[in-house]
Design an enzyme around this catalytic site. Structure first.
Site, PDB file in Angstrom:
ATOM      1  N   ARG A  40       0.850  -1.182   0.000  1.00  0.00           N
ATOM      2  CA  ARG A  40       0.000   0.000   0.000  1.00  0.00           C
ATOM      3  C   ARG A  40       0.892   1.240   0.000  1.00  0.00           C
ATOM      4  O   ARG A  40       2.081   1.170   0.340  1.00  0.00           O
ATOM      5  CB  ARG A  40      -0.896   0.007   1.228  1.00  0.00           C
ATOM      6  CG  ARG A  40      -1.955  -1.075   1.220  1.00  0.00           C
ATOM      7  CD  ARG A  40      -2.596  -1.242   2.597  1.00  0.00           C
ATOM      8  NE  ARG A  40      -3.255  -0.027   3.061  1.00  0.00           N
ATOM      9  CZ  ARG A  40      -3.688   0.155   4.302  1.00  0.00           C
ATOM     10  NH1 ARG A  40      -3.512  -0.793   5.217  1.00  0.00           N
ATOM     11  NH2 ARG A  40      -4.293   1.272   4.641  1.00  0.00           N
ATOM     12  N   LYS A 116      -2.989  -7.623  10.521  1.00  0.00           N
ATOM     13  CA  LYS A 116      -4.353  -7.408  11.024  1.00  0.00           C
ATOM     14  C   LYS A 116      -5.304  -6.985   9.908  1.00  0.00           C
ATOM     15  O   LYS A 116      -6.525  -7.107  10.059  1.00  0.00           O
ATOM     16  CB  LYS A 116      -4.367  -6.371  12.151  1.00  0.00           C
ATOM     17  CG  LYS A 116      -4.129  -4.937  11.741  1.00  0.00           C
ATOM     18  CD  LYS A 116      -4.146  -4.016  12.941  1.00  0.00           C
ATOM     19  CE  LYS A 116      -3.920  -2.560  12.546  1.00  0.00           C
ATOM     20  NZ  LYS A 116      -5.026  -2.015  11.750  1.00  0.00           N
ATOM     21  N   ASP A 117      -4.775  -6.500   8.792  1.00  0.00           N
ATOM     22  CA  ASP A 117      -5.603  -6.076   7.668  1.00  0.00           C
ATOM     23  C   ASP A 117      -5.718  -7.147   6.590  1.00  0.00           C
ATOM     24  O   ASP A 117      -6.364  -6.923   5.561  1.00  0.00           O
ATOM     25  CB  ASP A 117      -5.026  -4.804   7.033  1.00  0.00           C
ATOM     26  CG  ASP A 117      -5.091  -3.606   7.960  1.00  0.00           C
ATOM     27  OD1 ASP A 117      -6.028  -3.542   8.777  1.00  0.00           O
ATOM     28  OD2 ASP A 117      -4.200  -2.742   7.879  1.00  0.00           O
ATOM     29  N   ALA A 168     -12.895   3.681  13.779  1.00  0.00           N
ATOM     30  CA  ALA A 168     -13.409   2.920  12.646  1.00  0.00           C
ATOM     31  C   ALA A 168     -13.519   1.444  12.957  1.00  0.00           C
ATOM     32  O   ALA A 168     -13.970   0.666  12.125  1.00  0.00           O
ATOM     33  CB  ALA A 168     -12.501   3.118  11.431  1.00  0.00           C
ATOM     34  N   ARG A 171     -14.442  -3.503  16.943  1.00  0.00           N
ATOM     35  CA  ARG A 171     -13.814  -4.201  18.085  1.00  0.00           C
ATOM     36  C   ARG A 171     -13.493  -3.210  19.198  1.00  0.00           C
ATOM     37  O   ARG A 171     -13.819  -3.432  20.370  1.00  0.00           O
ATOM     38  CB  ARG A 171     -12.525  -4.908  17.618  1.00  0.00           C
ATOM     39  CG  ARG A 171     -11.676  -5.479  18.752  1.00  0.00           C
ATOM     40  CD  ARG A 171     -10.321  -5.949  18.256  1.00  0.00           C
ATOM     41  NE  ARG A 171      -9.566  -4.882  17.618  1.00  0.00           N
ATOM     42  CZ  ARG A 171      -8.801  -4.007  18.263  1.00  0.00           C
ATOM     43  NH1 ARG A 171      -8.709  -4.061  19.593  1.00  0.00           N
ATOM     44  NH2 ARG A 171      -8.142  -3.077  17.624  1.00  0.00           N
ATOM     45  N   ARG A 172     -12.849  -2.109  18.843  1.00  0.00           N
ATOM     46  CA  ARG A 172     -12.518  -1.098  19.848  1.00  0.00           C
ATOM     47  C   ARG A 172     -13.769  -0.451  20.413  1.00  0.00           C
ATOM     48  O   ARG A 172     -13.898  -0.242  21.619  1.00  0.00           O
ATOM     49  CB  ARG A 172     -11.599  -0.033  19.228  1.00  0.00           C
ATOM     50  CG  ARG A 172     -10.189  -0.532  18.926  1.00  0.00           C
ATOM     51  CD  ARG A 172      -9.417   0.468  18.091  1.00  0.00           C
ATOM     52  NE  ARG A 172      -8.039   0.045  17.877  1.00  0.00           N
ATOM     53  CZ  ARG A 172      -7.308   0.383  16.814  1.00  0.00           C
ATOM     54  NH1 ARG A 172      -7.839   1.145  15.867  1.00  0.00           N
ATOM     55  NH2 ARG A 172      -6.067  -0.037  16.713  1.00  0.00           N
ATOM     56  N   ARG A 189     -11.442   7.610   9.714  1.00  0.00           N
ATOM     57  CA  ARG A 189     -10.594   6.726   8.927  1.00  0.00           C
ATOM     58  C   ARG A 189      -9.514   7.527   8.236  1.00  0.00           C
ATOM     59  O   ARG A 189      -9.519   8.744   8.229  1.00  0.00           O
ATOM     60  CB  ARG A 189     -11.437   5.962   7.896  1.00  0.00           C
ATOM     61  CG  ARG A 189     -12.334   4.890   8.508  1.00  0.00           C
ATOM     62  CD  ARG A 189     -12.861   3.941   7.442  1.00  0.00           C
ATOM     63  NE  ARG A 189     -11.762   3.403   6.666  1.00  0.00           N
ATOM     64  CZ  ARG A 189     -11.828   3.142   5.352  1.00  0.00           C
ATOM     65  NH1 ARG A 189     -12.950   3.381   4.687  1.00  0.00           N
ATOM     66  NH2 ARG A 189     -10.790   2.661   4.720  1.00  0.00           N
ATOM     67  N   GLY A 190      -8.547   6.816   7.648  1.00  0.00           N
ATOM     68  CA  GLY A 190      -7.418   7.451   6.988  1.00  0.00           C
ATOM     69  C   GLY A 190      -6.126   6.960   7.595  1.00  0.00           C
ATOM     70  O   GLY A 190      -6.124   6.157   8.528  1.00  0.00           O
ATOM     71  N   ARG A 195      -5.613  10.888  10.758  1.00  0.00           N
ATOM     72  CA  ARG A 195      -6.467  10.768  11.945  1.00  0.00           C
ATOM     73  C   ARG A 195      -6.017  11.719  13.050  1.00  0.00           C
ATOM     74  O   ARG A 195      -6.847  12.349  13.710  1.00  0.00           O
ATOM     75  CB  ARG A 195      -6.453   9.327  12.447  1.00  0.00           C
ATOM     76  CG  ARG A 195      -7.039   8.337  11.467  1.00  0.00           C
ATOM     77  CD  ARG A 195      -7.194   6.980  12.111  1.00  0.00           C
ATOM     78  NE  ARG A 195      -7.255   5.921  11.111  1.00  0.00           N
ATOM     79  CZ  ARG A 195      -7.590   4.676  11.359  1.00  0.00           C
ATOM     80  NH1 ARG A 195      -7.879   4.303  12.590  1.00  0.00           N
ATOM     81  NH2 ARG A 195      -7.611   3.770  10.408  1.00  0.00           N
ATOM     82  N   CYS A 282     -14.588  -6.993   9.200  1.00  0.00           N
ATOM     83  CA  CYS A 282     -14.466  -5.678   9.820  1.00  0.00           C
ATOM     84  C   CYS A 282     -15.746  -5.233  10.506  1.00  0.00           C
ATOM     85  O   CYS A 282     -15.771  -4.209  11.165  1.00  0.00           O
ATOM     86  CB  CYS A 282     -14.020  -4.656   8.775  1.00  0.00           C
ATOM     87  SG  CYS A 282     -12.270  -4.801   8.364  1.00  0.00           S
TER      88      CYS A 282
END
Length: 349
Positions: A40, A116-117, A168, A171-172, A189-190, A195, A282
């Site tokens: 990315r 994690k992504d 975003a 879970r959190r 997000r971002g 952020r 997600c």
């Protein structure tokens, strides 16, 4: 763990063999140097990719100063669409779809990801070939008002009644609401800097980020509270960098296995097995965190409702070689003791 790490000499031999094969006449032209690495284009992704390549060349002198690698920055849908939750536009795969399309088509030779992504079920023909040593897996709380008094015994006491949290991650959000149902949430997000800039501009009162990313970017000083996993369970794979390749590229797989961290592989295997069995996406308030305690693997798992009113947390211990089985068994236990209505909500289109 009773797992040995390949010596520097063995690593250099593996690298030399990979280079030799890349020039062999019978190999496809795509295997010739430079090897193309996909990533990315975010600042954190680039730091992670370049750190990985530095590690690879540090232990493989044959790859130094020969232009062995070529970086390919690839824009993903997850990076382009910042106005919707990932759950609304396709989930975790949106950070890897375009990258893995390039890998499958042979336009790149391997790809570097934040684990994690990365989706738990990879596209056919692709494998997770390497996991690097885990950075700190904990979540971090960042406040707009940095003059607030902090209480080490209660990481959320610094948030005023009804505070607006930019987030975003379901879970959190679920774990915060379980402890502080008075809190409000907005989508934030971002990339990391984006952020933090939005937080500073007043978009919200606080936000949460992975400590690993802040450390890798040299921004740990921006952290106000580091949240222990006993207070907030991290995402599966958080803090680990993973590398995917084509299954048929045996030479690259051998080279990458030489620099893999065996502890990271064990904990990642357990966490990803847990997530896969729970059908994690997600939109799923699921946490998974494994760690080594001597020779024993400890895995914690969590399922919650999005509003935090239901939260179930369980643990399992065992041998690192049983990591996949442990993840599966803990997931089965969590599913058994979670109301079916919550999983019905998770599976909604």
């Amino acid at each position: 763990m009773n797992v040995s790490v390949m010596s520097s000499d063995a690593l250099q031999k593996a690298a030399a063999e990979a280079v030799r094969r890349s020039h062999a006449a019978e190999q496809s032209p795509r295997r010739k140097l430079p090897l193309r690495v996909g990533t990315r284009a975010s600042p954190l992704a680039l730091v992670q990719t370049r750190n990985f390549l530095t590690r690879l060349t540090r232990f493989c002198p044959v790859l130094r100063d020969m232009g062995a690698f070529q970086e390919h920055q690839i824009s993903t849908e997850g990076d382009r669409n910042l106005v919707q939750r990932l759950a609304e536009i396709g989930g975790k795969g949106l950070f890897s779809k375009e990258i893995h399309e390039a890998l499958s088509a042979g336009r790149i030779d391997f790809a570097v990801h934040s684990l994690k992504d990365l989706e738990t079920n990879l596209p056919p023909g692709l494998v997770l070939a390497c996991t690097l040593k885990r950075e700190d897996a904990r979540d971090a709380l960042i406040l707009r008002d940095r003059t607030v008094k902090l209480d080490p015994a209660d990481p959320y006491a610094c948030l005023p009644e009804g505070a607006l949290v930019g987030c975003a991650s379901v879970r959190r959000q679920a774990q915060l609401l379980n402890r502080r149902p008075d809190l409000r949430f907005c989508l934030l997000r971002g990339n990391v800097q984006t952020r933090l800039d939005k937080l500073r501009a007043g978009a919200c009162d606080a936000t949460l980020l992975a400590l690993a990313g802040l450390r890798r970017l040299g921004m740990e000083d921006r952290v106000d509270v580091v949240i222990d996993p006993s207070q907030m369970l991290p995402a599966s794979g958080q803090g680990i960098v993973g590398v995917t390749v084509r299954e048929i590229d045996i030479d690259l797989r051998e080279l990458l296995s030489a620099i893999e961290d065996p502890e990271a592989r064990a904990v990642a295997t357990a966490e990803r097995a847990l997530l896969a069995e729970l059908d994690g996406s997600c939109r799923t308030p699921i946490g998974g965190y494994a760690r080594m305690d001597g020779s024993e693997l400890h895995l914690s798992g969590l399922v919650a409702s999005e509003d935090g009113k239901f939260l179930l947390r369980r643990e399992i211990r065992g041998a690192p070689l049983d990591a996949a089985r442990m993840g599966y068994e803990l997931a089965v236990e969590l599913r058994r003791d979670t109301p079916e209505a919550i999983f019905a909500e998770i599976r909604r289109p």
